[in-house]
Design an enzyme around this catalytic site. Structure first.
Site, PDB file in Angstrom:
ATOM      1  N   ILE A   1     -10.705 -23.452 -12.325  1.00  0.00           N
ATOM      2  CA  ILE A   1     -10.127 -24.017 -11.115  1.00  0.00           C
ATOM      3  C   ILE A   1      -8.817 -23.317 -10.763  1.00  0.00           C
ATOM      4  O   ILE A   1      -8.549 -23.023  -9.594  1.00  0.00           O
ATOM      5  CB  ILE A   1      -9.904 -25.534 -11.282  1.00  0.00           C
ATOM      6  CG1 ILE A   1     -11.238 -26.266 -11.213  1.00  0.00           C
ATOM      7  CG2 ILE A   1      -8.942 -26.071 -10.226  1.00  0.00           C
ATOM      8  CD1 ILE A   1     -11.137 -27.755 -11.427  1.00  0.00           C
ATOM      9  N   GLU A   2      -8.020 -23.036 -11.766  1.00  0.00           N
ATOM     10  CA  GLU A   2      -6.702 -22.475 -11.513  1.00  0.00           C
ATOM     11  C   GLU A   2      -6.753 -21.041 -10.995  1.00  0.00           C
ATOM     12  O   GLU A   2      -6.065 -20.710 -10.019  1.00  0.00           O
ATOM     13  CB  GLU A   2      -5.850 -22.528 -12.796  1.00  0.00           C
ATOM     14  CG  GLU A   2      -5.448 -23.933 -13.222  1.00  0.00           C
ATOM     15  CD  GLU A   2      -4.484 -24.586 -12.249  1.00  0.00           C
ATOM     16  OE1 GLU A   2      -3.920 -23.887 -11.383  1.00  0.00           O
ATOM     17  OE2 GLU A   2      -4.299 -25.811 -12.348  1.00  0.00           O
ATOM     18  N   THR A   3      -7.555 -20.189 -11.636  1.00  0.00           N
ATOM     19  CA  THR A   3      -7.496 -18.762 -11.284  1.00  0.00           C
ATOM     20  C   THR A   3      -8.851 -18.060 -11.248  1.00  0.00           C
ATOM     21  O   THR A   3      -8.900 -16.835 -11.171  1.00  0.00           O
ATOM     22  CB  THR A   3      -6.613 -17.994 -12.289  1.00  0.00           C
ATOM     23  OG1 THR A   3      -7.201 -18.067 -13.600  1.00  0.00           O
ATOM     24  CG2 THR A   3      -5.207 -18.549 -12.334  1.00  0.00           C
TER      25      THR A   3
ATOM     26  N   TYR B   1      -7.525 -33.246  -7.810  1.00  0.00           N
ATOM     27  CA  TYR B   1      -7.584 -32.161  -8.786  1.00  0.00           C
ATOM     28  C   TYR B   1      -8.206 -32.669 -10.090  1.00  0.00           C
ATOM     29  O   TYR B   1      -9.085 -32.026 -10.667  1.00  0.00           O
ATOM     30  CB  TYR B   1      -6.186 -31.622  -9.052  1.00  0.00           C
ATOM     31  CG  TYR B   1      -6.138 -30.541 -10.108  1.00  0.00           C
ATOM     32  CD1 TYR B   1      -6.144 -29.198  -9.749  1.00  0.00           C
ATOM     33  CD2 TYR B   1      -6.087 -30.853 -11.468  1.00  0.00           C
ATOM     34  CE1 TYR B   1      -6.099 -28.200 -10.713  1.00  0.00           C
ATOM     35  CE2 TYR B   1      -6.046 -29.863 -12.436  1.00  0.00           C
ATOM     36  CZ  TYR B   1      -6.060 -28.541 -12.050  1.00  0.00           C
ATOM     37  OH  TYR B   1      -6.029 -27.553 -13.011  1.00  0.00           O
TER      38      TYR B   1
END
Length: 315
Positions: free
Chosen positions: A111-113, A298
């Protein structure tokens, strides 16, 4: 139209929240940075108006049914499975040492990168400088992160202007902010460096360490979908804080709650479409995910993505 009195009150509030470079220098000199280093760092920083624009229009402002479409995709799942297979031994070791399931670690990094593909294009120095001195709403927080970044750059031997990240100054595969990097990053491959910028092994261990410190409980499901969205009192709704209600209290309110009566649980309701809502029973592990990112959207996306990954992964 804002009244003169309200306008004056707002101006005073913003002024009270503002951080000056003088006060910043004084605070971080006391915390161990030299005035010369701080002055040099601030002279290298640039105000970036795109940072202000980005932080005032976050994806988390969208309803759940739109937000989740960003992450719960087949392509991202396949990327996650490939990452899991490539780092299977490392993820198994992280799960054993920190008590955090492999699928949750993989979900967070995905999800982050997107597994290191998109770690950010904003110079971290510029982003934190802009938010610390030109975004009064959260100036104190971002000025603190700027100070931690200067500390971190010294500790890790970074050139201040080289490191890039998100508009909020988050860095590396797991998008750690400066204070989190300093507190929770680990050297998981044993090479003597804590490298979250381009080392997936250190990123895996560090995400797991972060969740351990956020009191993640191995085996506890973060959220259960409910057949109906119940109407409950405010005391039983999740409010972004540690959960104090119990399954027993939810049952007394007529909720078909899951788990032992003493288990901490609360009700969260999200928009499943333009006209419908979905209720969830959330647990302490849901709260733990929000220690990584405060948005309940999130947290739910991370949990549901972890489920998709777990279903798709075949050792």
């Amino acid at each position: 139209m804002i009244s003169l009195l309200a306008s004056t009150s707002l101006s005073l509030t913003l002024a009270a929240q503002a951080v000056t470079q003088e006060s910043f220098t004084q605070e971080w000199t006391q915390k161990g940075l030299s005035p010369e280093y701080i002055e040099l760092a601030l002279s290298k920083a640039n105000h970036n108006p795109k940072v202000i624009e980005a932080i005032t229009t976050p994806w988390e402002a969208k309803p759940w049914y739109q937000y989740k479409q960003l992450f719960l995709t087949e392509e991202r799942v396949q990327d996650g499975v490939a990452f899991w297979k490539k780092h299977q031994q490392t993820l198994a070791r992280a799960e054993k040492e920190y008590g955090v399931e492999a699928q949750m670690i993989v979900a967070i990094i995905g999800i982050e990168t997107r597994y290191g593909q998109f770690t950010g294009t904003y110079p971290v120095l510029d982003a934190l400088y802009t938010l610390g001195f030109s975004y009064p709403k959260r100036a104190k927080f971002f000025a603190s992160e700027l100070g931690h970044y200067l500390m971190l750059a010294q500790e890790e031997g970074w050139e201040l202007t080289d490191v890039k990240g998100s508009y909020a100054g988050a860095m590396g595969w797991g998008q750690f902010i400066s204070s989190s990097y300093r507190a929770y990053a680990v050297d998981f491959d044993g090479d003597g460096k804590r490298n979250l910028l381009n080392n997936p092994v250190d990123a895996i261990g560090s995400v797991a360490n972060y969740f351990k410190n956020a009191k993640w409980q191995h085996g506890l499901t973060p959220a259960y979908p409910l057949v109906q969205s119940p109407e409950v009192t405010a005391a039983l709704k999740w409010n972004g804080k540690p959960i104090t209600a119990t399954v027993a209290q939810l049952k007394q309110a007529g909720v078909a709650a899951i788990g032992d009566d003493t288990m901490s649980s609360a009700i969260l309701t999200l928009d499943s479409s333009e006209s419908e809502k979905q209720g969830f029973q959330v647990t302490n592990n849901f709260y733990s995910i929000t220690r990584y990112n405060r948005s309940p959207l999130y947290a739910m996306a991370a949990f549901e993505f972890s489920q998709l990954l777990n279903d798709a992964f075949k050792p």
